[in-house]
Design a protein around this motif. Structure first.
Motif, PDB file in Angstrom:
ATOM      1  N   UNK A 248       0.842  -1.214   0.000  1.00 32.12           N
ATOM      2  CA  UNK A 248       0.000   0.000   0.000  1.00 32.12           C
ATOM      3  C   UNK A 248       0.866   1.249   0.000  1.00 32.12           C
ATOM      4  N   UNK A 249       1.873   1.313   0.871  1.00 33.23           N
ATOM      5  CA  UNK A 249       2.741   2.490   0.962  1.00 33.23           C
ATOM      6  C   UNK A 249       3.494   2.717  -0.343  1.00 33.23           C
ATOM      7  N   UNK A 250       4.036   1.636  -0.916  1.00 33.72           N
ATOM      8  CA  UNK A 250       4.766   1.757  -2.184  1.00 33.72           C
ATOM      9  C   UNK A 250       3.837   2.253  -3.287  1.00 33.72           C
ATOM     10  N   UNK A 251       2.614   1.738  -3.304  1.00 40.64           N
ATOM     11  CA  UNK A 251       1.644   2.170  -4.307  1.00 40.64           C
ATOM     12  C   UNK A 251       1.272   3.628  -4.156  1.00 40.64           C
ATOM     13  N   UNK A 252       1.113   4.087  -2.918  1.00 38.12           N
ATOM     14  CA  UNK A 252       0.757   5.490  -2.680  1.00 38.12           C
ATOM     15  C   UNK A 252       1.880   6.431  -3.118  1.00 38.12           C
ATOM     16  N   UNK A 253       3.127   5.975  -2.965  1.00 36.40           N
ATOM     17  CA  UNK A 253       4.264   6.834  -3.306  1.00 36.40           C
ATOM     18  C   UNK A 253       4.628   6.760  -4.786  1.00 36.40           C
ATOM     19  N   UNK A 254       4.068   5.800  -5.510  1.00 31.11           N
ATOM     20  CA  UNK A 254       4.483   5.565  -6.901  1.00 31.11           C
ATOM     21  C   UNK A 254       4.325   6.797  -7.786  1.00 31.11           C
ATOM     22  N   UNK A 255       3.247   7.521  -7.605  1.00 31.85           N
ATOM     23  CA  UNK A 255       2.996   8.684  -8.463  1.00 31.85           C
ATOM     24  C   UNK A 255       3.438   9.997  -7.858  1.00 31.85           C
ATOM     25  N   UNK A 256       4.237   9.950  -6.798  1.00 33.75           N
ATOM     26  CA  UNK A 256       4.668  11.175  -6.105  1.00 33.75           C
ATOM     27  C   UNK A 256       5.491  12.072  -7.024  1.00 33.75           C
ATOM     28  N   UNK A 257       5.272  13.380  -6.872  1.00 31.58           N
ATOM     29  CA  UNK A 257       6.013  14.358  -7.666  1.00 31.58           C
ATOM     30  C   UNK A 257       6.385  15.537  -6.768  1.00 31.58           C
ATOM     31  N   UNK A 258       7.291  16.381  -7.271  1.00 29.54           N
ATOM     32  CA  UNK A 258       7.652  17.594  -6.549  1.00 29.54           C
ATOM     33  C   UNK A 258       8.780  17.377  -5.551  1.00 29.54           C
ATOM     34  N   UNK A 259       8.983  18.380  -4.710  1.00 31.24           N
ATOM     35  CA  UNK A 259      10.117  18.350  -3.785  1.00 31.24           C
ATOM     36  C   UNK A 259       9.968  17.294  -2.694  1.00 31.24           C
ATOM     37  N   UNK A 260       8.751  16.803  -2.455  1.00 30.21           N
ATOM     38  CA  UNK A 260       8.536  15.784  -1.433  1.00 30.21           C
ATOM     39  C   UNK A 260       8.552  14.367  -2.000  1.00 30.21           C
ATOM     40  N   UNK A 261       8.822  14.256  -3.317  1.00 31.68           N
ATOM     41  CA  UNK A 261       8.808  12.957  -3.973  1.00 31.68           C
ATOM     42  C   UNK A 261       9.820  11.994  -3.371  1.00 31.68           C
ATOM     43  N   UNK A 262      11.065  12.444  -3.221  1.00 31.32           N
ATOM     44  CA  UNK A 262      12.120  11.556  -2.764  1.00 31.32           C
ATOM     45  C   UNK A 262      11.861  11.064  -1.349  1.00 31.32           C
ATOM     46  N   UNK A 263      11.493  11.965  -0.443  1.00 27.24           N
ATOM     47  CA  UNK A 263      11.254  11.547   0.945  1.00 27.24           C
ATOM     48  C   UNK A 263      10.062  10.601   1.020  1.00 27.24           C
ATOM     49  N   UNK A 264       9.038  10.835   0.183  1.00 24.49           N
ATOM     50  CA  UNK A 264       7.865   9.959   0.188  1.00 24.49           C
ATOM     51  C   UNK A 264       8.231   8.555  -0.280  1.00 24.49           C
ATOM     52  N   UNK A 265       8.978   8.471  -1.389  1.00 21.84           N
ATOM     53  CA  UNK A 265       9.321   7.160  -1.937  1.00 21.84           C
ATOM     54  C   UNK A 265      10.307   6.417  -1.038  1.00 21.84           C
ATOM     55  N   UNK A 266      11.269   7.130  -0.497  1.00 22.07           N
ATOM     56  CA  UNK A 266      12.228   6.492   0.413  1.00 22.07           C
ATOM     57  C   UNK A 266      11.510   5.990   1.668  1.00 22.07           C
ATOM     58  N   UNK A 267      10.652   6.834   2.230  1.00 15.21           N
ATOM     59  CA  UNK A 267       9.915   6.426   3.424  1.00 15.21           C
ATOM     60  C   UNK A 267       9.029   5.230   3.170  1.00 15.21           C
ATOM     61  N   UNK A 268       8.341   5.225   2.017  1.00 12.65           N
ATOM     62  CA  UNK A 268       7.449   4.114   1.677  1.00 12.65           C
ATOM     63  C   UNK A 268       8.234   2.824   1.455  1.00 12.65           C
ATOM     64  N   UNK A 269       9.356   2.926   0.725  1.00 18.27           N
ATOM     65  CA  UNK A 269      10.147   1.722   0.440  1.00 18.27           C
ATOM     66  C   UNK A 269      10.777   1.169   1.714  1.00 18.27           C
ATOM     67  N   UNK A 270      11.267   2.040   2.576  1.00 19.06           N
ATOM     68  CA  UNK A 270      11.839   1.549   3.834  1.00 19.06           C
ATOM     69  C   UNK A 270      10.771   0.889   4.706  1.00 19.06           C
ATOM     70  N   UNK A 271       9.552   1.447   4.710  1.00 19.14           N
ATOM     71  CA  UNK A 271       8.457   0.786   5.430  1.00 19.14           C
ATOM     72  C   UNK A 271       8.197  -0.594   4.839  1.00 19.14           C
ATOM     73  N   UNK A 272       8.172  -0.657   3.509  1.00 22.16           N
ATOM     74  CA  UNK A 272       7.916  -1.934   2.835  1.00 22.16           C
ATOM     75  C   UNK A 272       9.029  -2.942   3.097  1.00 22.16           C
ATOM     76  N   UNK A 273      10.270  -2.466   3.172  1.00 20.87           N
ATOM     77  CA  UNK A 273      11.397  -3.358   3.469  1.00 20.87           C
ATOM     78  C   UNK A 273      11.223  -3.998   4.842  1.00 20.87           C
TER      79      UNK A 273
END
Length: 436
Positions: A248-273
């Motif tokens: 769910x977290x990875x899916x929510x971050x998949x379409x992230x854009x803008x200056x918060x994109x990196x923190x969103x995707x990193x946070x989601x992937x680390x949660x998924x890990x």
């Protein structure tokens, strides 16, 4: 300290000396420390009511520099109220529950808010009604204090944090009841992040997701990008120990854009890990590869390599070895943690998987293994796993955690002590839930 019972004249005289002593008028650090230490060493029961009087006193903050160009000592905040709150905590003086909440809600007493929070954790059932009343404004005294704050209602996240750390069912209900009244994204995100300290349930995860849905998307808005609050919530998805929240977290971050994109995707992937089982690994690795190929700068690529790709590698080593075997993951915690950056993620992964697949015996096994794990990050992971595996609390396990912290302090084990704040908090939550 020697256990000698002091004469009442001495006990009263010491407090009188304390109330008349002003650090701002002396250069004696030793004298200030000595009086502070003496008050806490004596901590006579009669000091309880006197400490309440002290913490209720108004504070005048003076930010003007002294002649030496340094900030002036505030006798109220830095001496009288600090020491008095510590006395209340040591005495577990329940009559101070409401005055402590008043401290939390007094804007110019933020300097002692953390101390007040720690004292409240010693009397959670007594303080919870006042914390809830502070949120709702149903207590006249506490309602008056709300007016001292700006429209951002900065007292709200403070009260929600302290409520969550009690981990009581009534505290969860108080936060849930207040959610519709949250009117800033900052406060919504603060509430969502603190839900992790309550026992996980489908209803709790539903509440977390409903808060997330009300926050702005992680989007490129030109000069005013949005999504920082959602990124924060994605980074704590793992703390519910529900494997379904990884995809769910990875899916929510998949379409992230803008200056918060990196923190969103990193946070989601680390949660998924943290949450991934054998069947989730391919999806997590694909999300990581997509991130690496998403047009990052050289510096960003290095950050991802160091803090996500390396994390995935270490976590995968634990997953490959233990699969869904909780006992195997606990044994993995016996392995020494190399000094390599992020090498502690093998132990962190082991702790989370033990939490996901474990039971009461796993919880006790984790506690038994804590003394072998001094790495702060790994200890934190073990603490939250223990908390997750004790939805009804446990007094004996709380005492075991407290003994570990006491022993670390006696040995002055600095590395272990850096991870012991979480052990202390979890111990208090286990006690509070067991008392319900």
């Amino acid at each position: 300290k020697a256990g000698v019972k002091l004469d009442k004249t001495v006990v009263d005289g010491l407090w009188t000396c304390f109330t008349k002593y002003k650090p701002s008028k002396t250069n004696s650090i030793q004298g200030t420390q000595a009086i502070h230490d003496a008050i806490l060493a004596v901590k006579d029961p009669s000091y309880g009511d006197k400490a309440i009087v002290a913490i209720k006193a108004p504070v005048i903050l003076d930010d003007s520099p002294s002649q030496a160009g340094t900030k002036k000592v505030n006798d109220q905040i830095e001496f009288w109220q600090t020491t008095s709150i510590q006395v209340i905590k040591e005495l577990k003086y329940k009559a101070a529950a409401k005055p402590l909440v008043e401290v939390l809600m007094t804007r110019n007493k933020l300097g002692v808010a953390n101390l007040a929070s720690a004292a409240i954790q010693q009397m959670p059932k007594d303080a919870e009604p006042y914390l809830a009343a502070g949120l709702e404004g149903t207590d006249p005294d506490l309602a008056k204090l709300q007016t001292d704050w700006d429209k951002d209602k900065g007292y709200v996240p403070i009260l929600i944090n302290v409520l969550a750390y009690t981990s009581l069912d009534s505290a969860r209900e108080a936060i849930t009841a207040y959610l519709p009244k949250l009117d800033t994204d900052l406060n919504r995100a603060a509430a969502g992040q603190m839900l992790i300290w309550f026992p996980t349930s489908p209803q709790l995860i539903g509440t977390y997701k409903s808060i997330y849905a009300k926050l702005p998307p992680i989007a490129d808005k030109g000069d005013n990008d949005t999504g920082a609050e959602r990124a924060q919530l994605l980074s704590v998805a793992s703390e519910f120990f529900d494997p379904s929240l990884g995809p769910w977290a990875v899916g929510e971050a998949a379409g992230a854009k803008g200056t918060n994109m990196l923190s969103a995707k990193v946070g989601a992937i680390q949660s998924a890990i943290k949450l991934m089982g054998p069947g989730d690994k391919a999806g997590v690795e694909k999300a990581l590869t997509n991130l690496e190929n998403s047009g990052l700068s050289v510096n960003e690529k290095k950050q991802v390599a160091d803090n996500v790709r390396a994390v995935f590698k270490f976590a995968d080593e634990a997953l490959a070895k233990c699969q869904v075997d909780a006992a195997c993951y606990v044994k993995e915690l016996d392995e020494p943690i190399p000094q390599t950056m992020n090498a502690n993620w093998k132990a962190i992964k082991a702790a989370y998987m033990a939490g996901i697949h474990g039971n009461e015996q796993t919880r006790k096994d984790l506690i038994a293994h804590i003394t072998k794990v001094t790495n702060p990050g790994a200890r934190l992971a073990m603490a939250v796993a223990i908390n997750h595996l004790a939805p009804k609390g446990d007094v004996a396990d709380a005492a075991a955690l407290e003994k570990i912290v006491d022993d670390d302090a006696k040995r002055k084990d600095n590395e272990a002590l850096r991870g012991d704040d979480a052990l202390t908090k979890v111990a208090l939550m286990l006690r509070a839930r067991a008392s319900q």
